[in-house]
Design a protein around this motif. Structure first.
Motif, mmCIF file in Angstrom:
data_model
loop_
_atom_site.group_PDB
_atom_site.id
_atom_site.type_symbol
_atom_site.label_atom_id
_atom_site.label_comp_id
_atom_site.label_asym_id
_atom_site.label_seq_id
_atom_site.Cartn_x
_atom_site.Cartn_y
_atom_site.Cartn_z
ATOM 1 N N ASP A 42 0.887 -1.051 -0.142
ATOM 2 C CA ASP A 42 0.042 0.029 0.019
ATOM 3 C C ASP A 42 0.918 1.424 0.044
ATOM 4 O O ASP A 42 1.561 1.527 1.017
ATOM 5 C CB ASP A 42 -0.925 -0.184 1.178
ATOM 6 N N GLY A 43 1.021 1.779 -1.231
ATOM 7 C CA GLY A 43 1.939 3.073 -1.253
ATOM 8 C C GLY A 43 1.424 4.202 -0.354
ATOM 9 O O GLY A 43 2.341 4.736 0.114
ATOM 10 N N ASP A 44 0.243 4.425 -0.177
ATOM 11 C CA ASP A 44 -0.044 5.453 0.772
ATOM 12 C C ASP A 44 0.426 5.206 2.052
ATOM 13 O O ASP A 44 0.636 6.141 3.032
ATOM 14 C CB ASP A 44 -1.691 5.868 0.657
ATOM 15 N N LEU A 45 -0.016 4.001 2.592
ATOM 16 C CA LEU A 45 0.476 3.559 3.856
ATOM 17 C C LEU A 45 2.045 3.807 4.007
ATOM 18 O O LEU A 45 2.418 4.141 5.139
ATOM 19 C CB LEU A 45 -0.047 2.103 4.425
ATOM 20 N N TRP A 46 2.784 3.238 3.083
ATOM 21 C CA TRP A 46 4.097 3.340 3.060
ATOM 22 C C TRP A 46 4.704 4.885 3.350
ATOM 23 O O TRP A 46 5.279 5.211 4.037
ATOM 24 C CB TRP A 46 4.744 2.820 2.011
ATOM 25 N N SER A 47 4.105 5.857 2.468
ATOM 26 C CA SER A 47 4.280 7.251 2.507
ATOM 27 C C SER A 47 4.159 7.749 3.852
ATOM 28 O O SER A 47 4.703 8.461 4.360
ATOM 29 C CB SER A 47 3.440 8.131 1.544
ATOM 30 N N LYS A 48 2.984 7.409 4.708
ATOM 31 C CA LYS A 48 2.627 7.745 6.118
ATOM 32 C C LYS A 48 3.504 7.180 6.923
ATOM 33 O O LYS A 48 3.999 8.189 7.686
ATOM 34 C CB LYS A 48 1.287 7.251 6.272
#
Length: 64
Positions: free
Chosen positions: A47-53
Protein backbone atom coordinates in the motif's frame (compact mmCIF):
# COMPACT_ATOMS: atom_id res chain seq x y z
CA UNK A 1 7.83 -1.48 13.20
CA UNK A 2 8.25 -1.76 16.94
CA UNK A 3 5.93 -4.31 18.55
CA UNK A 4 5.44 -4.53 22.29
CA UNK A 5 5.20 -7.91 24.03
CA UNK A 6 4.80 -10.48 21.25
CA UNK A 7 2.17 -13.20 21.50
CA UNK A 8 0.93 -15.91 19.13
CA UNK A 9 -2.49 -15.76 17.45
CA UNK A 10 -3.84 -17.81 14.59
CA UNK A 11 -5.76 -14.98 12.91
CA UNK A 12 -5.21 -11.29 12.22
CA UNK A 13 -7.16 -9.16 14.71
CA UNK A 14 -7.74 -5.42 15.02
CA UNK A 15 -4.64 -3.43 15.90
CA UNK A 16 -3.54 0.17 16.32
CA UNK A 17 -0.47 1.91 14.96
CA UNK A 18 1.11 4.83 16.82
CA UNK A 19 4.11 7.05 15.97
CA UNK A 20 5.61 6.39 19.41
CA UNK A 21 4.88 4.19 22.44
CA UNK A 22 1.69 5.07 24.30
CA UNK A 23 2.20 2.68 27.22
CA UNK A 24 4.80 2.08 29.87
CA UNK A 25 6.92 -0.90 28.85
CA UNK A 26 7.26 -1.85 32.53
CA UNK A 27 3.93 -1.00 34.16
CA UNK A 28 1.41 -1.23 31.31
CA UNK A 29 3.01 -3.12 28.45
CA UNK A 30 0.82 -3.78 25.45
CA UNK A 31 0.57 -7.06 23.61
CA UNK A 32 0.91 -7.56 19.90
CA UNK A 33 0.49 -10.76 17.95
CA UNK A 34 3.17 -11.80 15.53
CA UNK A 35 0.57 -12.26 12.81
CA UNK A 36 -0.59 -8.64 13.22
CA UNK A 37 3.00 -7.38 12.92
CA UNK A 38 3.40 -9.42 9.73
CA UNK A 39 0.06 -8.15 8.40
CA UNK A 40 1.02 -4.53 8.97
CA UNK A 41 4.47 -5.01 7.41
CA UNK A 42 2.93 -6.70 4.34
CA UNK A 43 0.52 -3.76 4.02
CA UNK A 44 3.47 -1.35 4.14
CA UNK A 45 4.92 -3.15 1.12
CA UNK A 46 1.70 -3.32 -0.90
CA UNK A 47 0.00 0.00 0.00
CA UNK A 48 1.87 3.05 -1.29
CA UNK A 49 -0.20 5.50 0.74
CA UNK A 50 0.44 3.59 3.96
CA UNK A 51 4.16 3.43 3.13
CA UNK A 52 4.22 7.19 2.49
CA UNK A 53 2.60 7.81 5.88
CA UNK A 54 5.11 5.72 7.87
CA UNK A 55 8.27 5.95 5.72
CA UNK A 56 11.30 6.93 7.82
CA UNK A 57 9.42 6.40 11.09
CA UNK A 58 9.37 3.58 13.63
CA UNK A 59 5.67 2.98 14.33
CA UNK A 60 4.55 1.05 17.39
CA UNK A 61 1.84 -1.57 16.97
CA UNK A 62 -0.57 -2.73 19.69
CA UNK A 63 -3.43 -5.20 19.52
CA UNK A 64 -6.79 -3.54 20.21
Amino acid sequence: VRPDGLIDNEKVTDYEIHPSPTRSAIFNAGKTSRINVGHFMANLISDGDLWSKWKGQMPVIYNK
